[in-house]
Design a protein around this motif. Structure first.
Motif, PDB file in Angstrom:
ATOM      1  N   HIS A  88       7.304 -15.566  -0.335  1.00  0.00           N
ATOM      2  CA  HIS A  88       7.092 -15.177   1.050  1.00  0.00           C
ATOM      3  C   HIS A  88       6.958 -13.660   1.173  1.00  0.00           C
ATOM      4  O   HIS A  88       6.217 -13.175   2.023  1.00  0.00           O
ATOM      5  N   ALA A  89       7.670 -12.926   0.334  1.00  0.00           N
ATOM      6  CA  ALA A  89       7.582 -11.461   0.366  1.00  0.00           C
ATOM      7  C   ALA A  89       6.185 -10.995   0.010  1.00  0.00           C
ATOM      8  O   ALA A  89       5.686  -9.996   0.549  1.00  0.00           O
ATOM      9  N   LYS A  90       5.516 -11.706  -0.909  1.00  0.00           N
ATOM     10  CA  LYS A  90       4.147 -11.364  -1.271  1.00  0.00           C
ATOM     11  C   LYS A  90       3.224 -11.533  -0.074  1.00  0.00           C
ATOM     12  O   LYS A  90       2.361 -10.695   0.186  1.00  0.00           O
ATOM     13  N   GLN A  91       3.398 -12.607   0.675  1.00  0.00           N
ATOM     14  CA  GLN A  91       2.582 -12.815   1.872  1.00  0.00           C
ATOM     15  C   GLN A  91       2.902 -11.784   2.945  1.00  0.00           C
ATOM     16  O   GLN A  91       2.030 -11.365   3.699  1.00  0.00           O
ATOM     17  N   LEU A  92       4.176 -11.362   2.980  1.00  0.00           N
ATOM     18  CA  LEU A  92       4.575 -10.371   3.971  1.00  0.00           C
ATOM     19  C   LEU A  92       3.885  -9.032   3.732  1.00  0.00           C
ATOM     20  O   LEU A  92       3.659  -8.269   4.672  1.00  0.00           O
ATOM     21  N   SER A  93       3.544  -8.744   2.479  1.00  0.00           N
ATOM     22  CA  SER A  93       2.887  -7.470   2.177  1.00  0.00           C
ATOM     23  C   SER A  93       1.515  -7.356   2.835  1.00  0.00           C
ATOM     24  O   SER A  93       0.966  -6.255   2.938  1.00  0.00           O
ATOM     25  N   LYS A  94       0.953  -8.477   3.267  1.00  0.00           N
ATOM     26  CA  LYS A  94      -0.299  -8.417   4.028  1.00  0.00           C
ATOM     27  C   LYS A  94      -0.060  -7.862   5.432  1.00  0.00           C
ATOM     28  O   LYS A  94      -0.978  -7.349   6.062  1.00  0.00           O
ATOM     29  N   LYS A  95       1.169  -7.980   5.891  1.00  0.00           N
ATOM     30  CA  LYS A  95       1.508  -7.558   7.246  1.00  0.00           C
ATOM     31  C   LYS A  95       2.196  -6.200   7.290  1.00  0.00           C
ATOM     32  O   LYS A  95       2.037  -5.443   8.252  1.00  0.00           O
ATOM     33  N   ILE A  96       3.001  -5.899   6.255  1.00  0.00           N
ATOM     34  CA  ILE A  96       3.788  -4.661   6.219  1.00  0.00           C
ATOM     35  C   ILE A  96       3.460  -3.895   4.950  1.00  0.00           C
ATOM     36  O   ILE A  96       3.517  -4.453   3.854  1.00  0.00           O
ATOM     37  N   GLN A  97       3.128  -2.619   5.088  1.00  0.00           N
ATOM     38  CA  GLN A  97       2.831  -1.773   3.935  1.00  0.00           C
ATOM     39  C   GLN A  97       3.634  -0.478   4.020  1.00  0.00           C
ATOM     40  O   GLN A  97       3.999  -0.033   5.106  1.00  0.00           O
ATOM     41  N   MET A 172      -5.864  -1.654   2.882  1.00  0.00           N
ATOM     42  CA  MET A 172      -6.852  -2.580   2.325  1.00  0.00           C
ATOM     43  C   MET A 172      -6.596  -4.023   2.738  1.00  0.00           C
ATOM     44  O   MET A 172      -7.531  -4.815   2.872  1.00  0.00           O
ATOM     45  N   LEU A 173      -5.348  -4.393   2.949  1.00  0.00           N
ATOM     46  CA  LEU A 173      -5.002  -5.760   3.340  1.00  0.00           C
ATOM     47  C   LEU A 173      -4.970  -5.948   4.853  1.00  0.00           C
ATOM     48  O   LEU A 173      -4.594  -7.019   5.334  1.00  0.00           O
ATOM     49  N   ARG A 174      -5.331  -4.895   5.585  1.00  0.00           N
ATOM     50  CA  ARG A 174      -5.330  -4.917   7.054  1.00  0.00           C
ATOM     51  C   ARG A 174      -3.955  -5.298   7.627  1.00  0.00           C
ATOM     52  O   ARG A 174      -3.800  -6.276   8.358  1.00  0.00           O
ATOM     53  N   PRO A 175      -2.914  -4.522   7.272  1.00  0.00           N
ATOM     54  CA  PRO A 175      -1.562  -4.823   7.774  1.00  0.00           C
ATOM     55  C   PRO A 175      -1.442  -4.493   9.262  1.00  0.00           C
ATOM     56  O   PRO A 175      -2.305  -3.824   9.847  1.00  0.00           O
ATOM     57  N   GLU A 176      -0.336  -4.932   9.839  1.00  0.00           N
ATOM     58  CA  GLU A 176      -0.045  -4.639  11.240  1.00  0.00           C
ATOM     59  C   GLU A 176       0.954  -3.504  11.382  1.00  0.00           C
ATOM     60  O   GLU A 176       1.010  -2.853  12.430  1.00  0.00           O
ATOM     61  N   PHE A 177       1.758  -3.289  10.330  1.00  0.00           N
ATOM     62  CA  PHE A 177       2.865  -2.334  10.421  1.00  0.00           C
ATOM     63  C   PHE A 177       2.905  -1.476   9.163  1.00  0.00           C
ATOM     64  O   PHE A 177       2.833  -1.992   8.044  1.00  0.00           O
ATOM     65  N   LEU A 178       3.012  -0.150   9.355  1.00  0.00           N
ATOM     66  CA  LEU A 178       3.120   0.782   8.241  1.00  0.00           C
ATOM     67  C   LEU A 178       4.429   1.557   8.332  1.00  0.00           C
ATOM     68  O   LEU A 178       4.789   2.053   9.399  1.00  0.00           O
ATOM     69  N   VAL A 179       5.121   1.646   7.204  1.00  0.00           N
ATOM     70  CA  VAL A 179       6.262   2.551   7.069  1.00  0.00           C
ATOM     71  C   VAL A 179       5.741   3.806   6.392  1.00  0.00           C
ATOM     72  O   VAL A 179       5.317   3.770   5.236  1.00  0.00           O
ATOM     73  N   LEU A 180       5.748   4.918   7.106  1.00  0.00           N
ATOM     74  CA  LEU A 180       5.214   6.189   6.608  1.00  0.00           C
ATOM     75  C   LEU A 180       6.387   7.088   6.234  1.00  0.00           C
ATOM     76  O   LEU A 180       7.068   7.635   7.096  1.00  0.00           O
ATOM     77  N   ASP A 181       6.627   7.228   4.929  1.00  0.00           N
ATOM     78  CA  ASP A 181       7.791   7.965   4.442  1.00  0.00           C
ATOM     79  C   ASP A 181       7.393   9.389   4.067  1.00  0.00           C
ATOM     80  O   ASP A 181       6.856   9.621   2.992  1.00  0.00           O
ATOM     81  N   GLU A 182       7.661  10.334   4.961  1.00  0.00           N
ATOM     82  CA  GLU A 182       7.329  11.747   4.740  1.00  0.00           C
ATOM     83  C   GLU A 182       5.882  11.895   4.244  1.00  0.00           C
ATOM     84  O   GLU A 182       5.626  12.520   3.207  1.00  0.00           O
ATOM     85  N   PRO A 183       4.896  11.355   4.969  1.00  0.00           N
ATOM     86  CA  PRO A 183       3.529  11.303   4.435  1.00  0.00           C
ATOM     87  C   PRO A 183       2.825  12.651   4.354  1.00  0.00           C
ATOM     88  O   PRO A 183       1.790  12.742   3.680  1.00  0.00           O
ATOM     89  N   VAL A 184       3.350  13.689   5.008  1.00  0.00           N
ATOM     90  CA  VAL A 184       2.658  14.987   4.981  1.00  0.00           C
ATOM     91  C   VAL A 184       3.557  16.131   4.539  1.00  0.00           C
ATOM     92  O   VAL A 184       3.134  17.291   4.563  1.00  0.00           O
ATOM     93  N   SER A 185       4.782  15.847   4.123  1.00  0.00           N
ATOM     94  CA  SER A 185       5.730  16.925   3.832  1.00  0.00           C
ATOM     95  C   SER A 185       5.330  17.766   2.624  1.00  0.00           C
ATOM     96  O   SER A 185       5.730  18.922   2.516  1.00  0.00           O
TER      97      SER A 185
END
Length: 322
Positions: A88-97, A172-185
């Motif tokens: 199920h976690a693998k399928q979840l990666s389509k939604k959350i990245q 690439m998987l067209r997720p709905e939710f992104l966790v952005l961890d210090e993306p520009v620091s």
């Protein structure tokens, strides 16, 4: 605050403890994340701020199922995902990245850009070889890079270009939710602005929801709709972004806001300097901030403050408001 139809992500009493053992015996437990609760509405950006080591990244990684939680619940679109099985976690990666701070930690430098971007599609068996390549070319265009970049390696790119590839790979998987961890620091200020504007454009284009983790309050102010302030594993304040910056409630939030550099004289604030040491995260007696707080009194030493909801938009955990 929780379990409403408008919330895409809901976190309830989330905890992550790390036992410290010697000779097989647990000596103490480090409470990296200690009872965190918040929600994120569909389409909004929640900024998560705090000092290094406060548990921001650990929280984000638990939401993305990269780190298992010790206790608590994570709801995505109303479904509890905190105890998902591997399949199920693998399928979840389509939604959350998850978008990491350093591209070199998440991208294989031996692979060309085309291979890196096609990999998520290959793992999930999406499209054929021709369709995957077309998806790569379209994504490169959407992130502002020439299609010729498909044949380059990570070491041939600038810092800003590498971060664009990290973002592209997450999309690439067209997720709905992104966790952005210090993306520009790790980027120069001018490049930071380009990446932040790109993230805003992509959010509109793909109807994305963000958890934006950062220690830079100016960046968080630009990106976020609401802000959650974290200290030593706990959320101490949640509010709309304007309230946080104009009228912070928690003494720790006031300290963070006072440190933001300002240009105009009318915006200058009195800098609040903290004294004392950061307490041992294995100890939970009293308020975790009381040893550094200028307003601490006897109650703070023995009783942990509970979240106080002042209205639908503001929450603060501080005895000053109880």
């Amino acid at each position: 605050m929780f379990m409403t139809a408008s919330n895409l992500v809901e976190i309830v009493n989330l905890k992550k403890y790390y036992p410290i053992r010697r000779f097989g015996i647990t000596k103490k437990v480090i409470r990296a994340v200690d009872g965190v609760s918040f929600s994120i509405k569909k389409g909004e950006t929640l900024g998560l701020v705090g000092e290094s080591g406060c548990g921001k990244s650990t929280t984000g990684r638990m939401i993305a199922q990269l780190v298992p939680s010790t206790e608590g619940k994570i709801f995505f679109k109303g479904e509890n995902i905190s105890k998902f099985a591997v399949k199920h976690a693998k399928q979840l990666s389509k939604k959350i990245q998850y978008v990491f701070q350093d591209p070199y930690t998440s991208l294989n430098p031996r692979h060309k850009i085309a291979s890196l971007l096609k990999e998520p599609l290959t793992i999930h068996h999406i499209g054929n070889k021709k369709e995957r390549r077309q998806s790569v070319l379209e994504m490169l265009e959407q992130i502002g890079l020439d299609p010729s970049f498909e044949n380059k390696y990570i070491h041939q790119l600038s810092g800003g270009q590498r971060q664009r590839i990290v973002i592209a790979r997450a999309l690439m998987l067209r997720p709905e939710f992104l966790v952005l961890d210090e993306p520009v620091s790790a980027l120069d200020v001018s490049v930071q602005a380009q990446i932040l504007n790109l993230l805003k454009d992509l959010q509109q284009q793909f109807s994305l929801t963000y958890l934006f983790i950062s220690h830079d309050l100016n960046v968080v102010h630009y990106m976020s709709d609401r802000v959650a302030v974290m200290y030593l594993g706990k959320i101490v304040e949640v509010s709309d972004v304007d309230h946080i910056y104009k009228a912070p409630l928690h003494p720790y939030t006031q300290t963070l806001v006072s440190a933001i550099p300002t240009v105009w004289k009318k915006e200058k604030r009195r800098r609040i300097l903290l004294e004392g040491e950061i307490p041992d995260p294995s100890s939970t007696k009293g308020c975790s901030f009381q040893g550094r707080c200028p307003f601490a009194y006897d109650r703070c030493k023995f009783e942990q403050p509970k979240p106080i909801h002042l209205d639908n938009h503001r929450m603060v955990s501080c005895h000053l408001y109880s």
